[in-house]
Write a protein that holds these residues in place. Structure first.
Motif, PDB file in Angstrom:
ATOM      1  N   ALA A 175      39.923  43.640  22.862  1.00 55.26           N
ATOM      2  CA  ALA A 175      39.068  43.194  21.919  1.00 55.26           C
ATOM      3  C   ALA A 175      37.840  42.258  22.241  1.00 55.26           C
ATOM      4  CB  ALA A 175      40.088  41.906  21.392  1.00 55.26           C
ATOM      5  N   MET A 176      37.799  41.611  23.482  1.00 55.04           N
ATOM      6  CA  MET A 176      36.468  41.121  23.791  1.00 55.04           C
ATOM      7  C   MET A 176      35.440  42.163  24.160  1.00 55.04           C
ATOM      8  SD  MET A 176      37.992  38.545  26.840  1.00 55.04           S
ATOM      9  CE  MET A 176      36.359  38.110  27.246  1.00 55.04           C
ATOM     10  N   VAL A 177      35.783  43.225  24.888  1.00 57.96           N
ATOM     11  CA  VAL A 177      34.870  44.304  24.915  1.00 57.96           C
ATOM     12  C   VAL A 177      34.164  44.906  23.713  1.00 57.96           C
ATOM     13  CG1 VAL A 177      34.484  46.645  25.936  1.00 57.96           C
ATOM     14  CG2 VAL A 177      35.754  45.224  27.171  1.00 57.96           C
ATOM     15  N   ILE A 178      34.952  45.226  22.368  1.00 55.50           N
ATOM     16  CA  ILE A 178      34.580  45.548  21.418  1.00 55.50           C
ATOM     17  C   ILE A 178      33.822  44.515  20.874  1.00 55.50           C
ATOM     18  CG2 ILE A 178      35.362  46.333  19.089  1.00 55.50           C
ATOM     19  CD1 ILE A 178      37.883  47.485  20.566  1.00 55.50           C
ATOM     20  N   GLY A 179      34.446  43.444  20.847  1.00 57.40           N
ATOM     21  CA  GLY A 179      33.691  42.298  20.003  1.00 57.40           C
ATOM     22  C   GLY A 179      32.308  41.824  20.622  1.00 57.40           C
ATOM     23  N   TYR A 180      32.206  41.727  21.797  1.00 55.85           N
ATOM     24  CA  TYR A 180      30.910  41.425  22.613  1.00 55.85           C
ATOM     25  C   TYR A 180      29.858  42.562  22.583  1.00 55.85           C
ATOM     26  CZ  TYR A 180      32.695  36.862  24.191  1.00 55.85           C
ATOM     27  OH  TYR A 180      33.008  35.575  24.188  1.00 55.85           O
ATOM     28  N   VAL A 181      30.460  43.706  22.728  1.00 49.28           N
ATOM     29  CA  VAL A 181      29.476  44.815  22.718  1.00 49.28           C
ATOM     30  C   VAL A 181      29.053  44.862  21.312  1.00 49.28           C
ATOM     31  CG1 VAL A 181      29.096  47.190  22.606  1.00 49.28           C
ATOM     32  CG2 VAL A 181      30.414  46.148  24.468  1.00 49.28           C
ATOM     33  N   ALA A 182      29.591  44.681  19.961  1.00 44.53           N
ATOM     34  CA  ALA A 182      29.215  44.737  18.761  1.00 44.53           C
ATOM     35  C   ALA A 182      28.488  43.456  18.533  1.00 44.53           C
ATOM     36  CB  ALA A 182      30.389  44.638  17.859  1.00 44.53           C
ATOM     37  N   LEU A 183      28.936  42.352  19.141  1.00 43.85           N
ATOM     38  CA  LEU A 183      27.949  41.126  18.761  1.00 43.85           C
ATOM     39  C   LEU A 183      26.533  41.094  19.433  1.00 43.85           C
ATOM     40  CD1 LEU A 183      27.844  38.116  17.691  1.00 43.85           C
ATOM     41  CD2 LEU A 183      28.764  37.567  19.985  1.00 43.85           C
ATOM     42  N   THR A 184      26.396  41.961  20.741  1.00 42.67           N
ATOM     43  CA  THR A 184      25.423  42.025  21.259  1.00 42.67           C
ATOM     44  C   THR A 184      24.372  42.869  20.420  1.00 42.67           C
ATOM     45  OG1 THR A 184      26.235  41.792  23.511  1.00 42.67           O
ATOM     46  CG2 THR A 184      24.270  42.825  23.364  1.00 42.67           C
ATOM     47  N   ALA A 185      25.058  44.070  19.825  1.00 40.56           N
ATOM     48  CA  ALA A 185      24.322  44.827  19.019  1.00 40.56           C
ATOM     49  C   ALA A 185      23.788  44.404  17.944  1.00 40.56           C
ATOM     50  CB  ALA A 185      25.091  46.155  18.732  1.00 40.56           C
ATOM     51  N   SER A 186      24.456  43.454  17.377  1.00 44.55           N
ATOM     52  CA  SER A 186      23.962  42.995  16.133  1.00 44.55           C
ATOM     53  C   SER A 186      22.942  41.996  16.406  1.00 44.55           C
ATOM     54  CB  SER A 186      25.064  42.032  15.512  1.00 44.55           C
ATOM     55  OG  SER A 186      25.511  41.086  16.281  1.00 44.55           O
ATOM     56  N   ILE A 187      23.044  41.048  17.441  1.00 45.88           N
ATOM     57  CA  ILE A 187      21.777  40.217  18.068  1.00 45.88           C
ATOM     58  C   ILE A 187      20.712  41.110  18.157  1.00 45.88           C
ATOM     59  CG2 ILE A 187      21.070  38.645  19.634  1.00 45.88           C
ATOM     60  CD1 ILE A 187      23.838  37.760  19.955  1.00 45.88           C
ATOM     61  N   ASN A 188      20.764  42.222  18.808  1.00 40.59           N
ATOM     62  CA  ASN A 188      19.628  42.815  19.183  1.00 40.59           C
ATOM     63  C   ASN A 188      19.107  43.494  17.985  1.00 40.59           C
ATOM     64  OD1 ASN A 188      20.001  42.783  22.063  1.00 40.59           O
ATOM     65  ND2 ASN A 188      21.032  44.518  22.273  1.00 40.59           N
ATOM     66  N   GLY A 189      19.856  43.676  16.984  1.00 36.21           N
ATOM     67  CA  GLY A 189      19.432  44.379  15.414  1.00 36.21           C
ATOM     68  C   GLY A 189      18.377  43.313  15.257  1.00 36.21           C
ATOM     69  N   ILE A 190      18.965  41.881  15.088  1.00 37.49           N
ATOM     70  CA  ILE A 190      18.155  40.765  14.394  1.00 37.49           C
ATOM     71  C   ILE A 190      16.768  40.678  15.071  1.00 37.49           C
ATOM     72  CG2 ILE A 190      18.274  38.372  14.076  1.00 37.49           C
ATOM     73  CD1 ILE A 190      21.162  38.528  13.722  1.00 37.49           C
ATOM     74  N   LEU A 191      16.871  40.514  16.610  1.00 40.43           N
ATOM     75  CA  LEU A 191      15.750  40.214  17.492  1.00 40.43           C
ATOM     76  C   LEU A 191      14.657  41.356  17.246  1.00 40.43           C
ATOM     77  CD1 LEU A 191      17.559  39.095  20.665  1.00 40.43           C
ATOM     78  CD2 LEU A 191      16.243  37.629  19.117  1.00 40.43           C
ATOM     79  N   GLY A 192      15.346  42.614  17.060  1.00 40.19           N
ATOM     80  CA  GLY A 192      14.665  43.754  17.081  1.00 40.19           C
ATOM     81  C   GLY A 192      13.838  43.666  15.594  1.00 40.19           C
ATOM     82  N   PHE A 193      14.217  43.240  14.502  1.00 40.92           N
ATOM     83  CA  PHE A 193      13.784  43.001  13.379  1.00 40.92           C
ATOM     84  C   PHE A 193      12.732  41.767  13.297  1.00 40.92           C
ATOM     85  CE2 PHE A 193      13.738  40.569   9.041  1.00 40.92           C
ATOM     86  CZ  PHE A 193      13.229  41.764   8.435  1.00 40.92           C
ATOM     87  N   ILE A 194      12.815  40.901  14.193  1.00 33.46           N
ATOM     88  CA  ILE A 194      11.657  39.825  14.233  1.00 33.46           C
ATOM     89  C   ILE A 194      10.533  40.154  15.269  1.00 33.46           C
ATOM     90  CG2 ILE A 194      11.276  37.327  15.139  1.00 33.46           C
ATOM     91  CD1 ILE A 194      14.102  36.765  14.489  1.00 33.46           C
TER      92      ILE A 194
END
Length: 397
Positions: free
Chosen positions: A254-273
């Motif tokens: 759960a931690m690996v799936i969740g944190y990889v997905a969370l990192t990807a989502s944050i990267n998406g937001i940062l990449g948008f900015i």
């Protein structure tokens, strides 16, 4: 030049921790110097002598055998999956945890692991001059994991002063669990994993002594030993161990799936900015000074700095998975310091685990010592990982 940077790195980390210490006068410099000398001799023995290399290879072979045994059980339940040429991370690295947890609990049930931890802890206490309980705990958490080791000492922890309780919280940031080693070995070289384990143990004592120096009287310096009536029967023990193992597998998954997905989502937001901006790039800048102090240069320094950030923000599994894909193209020194740095539980989620453990085995009031000193736990975890990596780096070029 890079060797001198590596040496400077050790001094810089110790200097920064000393500056962070709220009680500088009570820092036991003799114990710190003794521990550093022991670390250098031990690392030289493990990495630069034929006997030391042989010992590490034998330990690695033992854990490889454990994983092979575990794979027999996995193959029985999932024969089609294990027959594939490339087995998924879940089956190759995580599922063996069920058997390895059980195996270590059997050693504990018959007193073998307890005896080993007790004797080595006593030896470290004699060498370092630091309290027996803390020395005992530093060994215990390396095999059992931080939450399990804290649970074993719960009755004794309940009697300790608040300041001394903080020491156990600080040290808990630098642990691993024997049951996790098999997962590490499926991704990174065994040599540096097994070099990191005893170094983290000693450095946890060293950093805790600097960040939170505590005077302990002889009356306080005792080690709790579980009474016979606390032990369950053998069948109940191994059955419970298997259930604990599968829970660990589920939690880590759960931690690996969740944190990889969370990192990807944050990267998406940062990449948008800002186009191309990511968490990895931010951390690679923040941690780059320490990467250079590991004796690295250029591309390798920035990549290892990125791994540091991934470990802190997510966990070591995510960072090791990234390193696994690139390890063949890295220099030996880079591999050595990167693997050593990653071999511990030091990250944000670990602080939460320690807080939750204190809350459950002691009281909500006593667990506040962890919440109030959140920054000390994070700093100690990163400092121990850096110091261990720097010591290993001195011997691998």
């Amino acid at each position: 030049m890079y060797f001198l940077l590596n040496v400077l790195g050790v001094l810089v980390v110790l200097g920064l921790i000393y500056l962070c210490s709220p009680n500088k006068r009570n820092v036991k410099w003799k114990s710190i110097l003794t521990l550093l000398i022991v670390e250098l001799l031990m690392t030289w023995f493990m990495l630069s002598t034929k006997i030391g290399t042989w010992v590490i290879n034998q330990i690695a072979s033992f854990f490889t055998w454990l994983i092979t045994c575990a794979n027999e059980g996995i193959s029985f339940v999932f024969p089609s999956v294990m027959a594939n040429e490339q087995v998924d991370f879940f089956f190759s690295a995580l599922m063996p945890i069920i058997f390895i947890v059980t195996f270590f609990d059997i050693l504990t049930y018959f007193g073998i692991l307890t005896w080993l931890i007790d004797k080595v802890g006593w030896l470290i206490s004699k060498v370092s001059g630091l309290p027996k309980l803390e020395s005992f705990f530093s060994i215990q958490m390396m095999f059992l994991g931080n939450t399990e080791a804290l649970a074993v000492l719960r009755y004794q922890l309940a009697t300790l002063r608040e300041q001394r309780l903080l020491t156990f919280g600080i040290m808990s940031m630098s642990s691993i669990s024997g049951s996790i080693i098999g997962a590490y070995l499926s991704m990174v070289p065994a040599t540096y994993v097994f070099a990191a384990i005893p170094l983290n143990c000693l450095n946890a004592l060293l950093i805790a002594n600097m960040l939170n120096p505590v005077d302990v009287s002889k009356e306080e310096d005792i080690v709790y030993v579980p009474a016979k009536h606390e032990r369950k029967d053998f069948f109940s023990t191994i059955s419970n161990s298997m259930l604990v193992g599968i829970r660990m597998v589920i939690v880590i998954t759960a931690m690996v799936i969740g944190y990889v997905a969370l990192t990807a989502s944050i990267n998406g937001i940062l990449g948008f900015i800002v186009e191309g901006l990511s968490v990895q790039k931010i951390f690679s800048v923040v941690f780059s000074p320490f990467a250079y102090l590991l004796g690295l240069s250029g591309k390798d320094a920035m990549y290892v700095a990125q791994l540091m950030g991934i470990k802190l923000a997510t966990n070591e599994f995510v960072a090791m998975l990234d390193l696994k894909d690139k390890i063949s193209g890295l220099a030996p020194h880079t591999v050595a310091v990167a693997v050593t740095f990653l071999t511990s539980f030091a990250n944000f989620s670990t602080v939460g685990m320690i807080y939750g453990t204190f809350n459950s085995i002691l009281s909500e009031e006593k667990s506040h010592i962890i919440g109030r000193n959140f920054w000390k736990l994070l700093v100690s975890g990163m400092a121990v990982s850096l110091l261990s990596a720097m010591v290993v780096g001195l011997f691998i070029w």
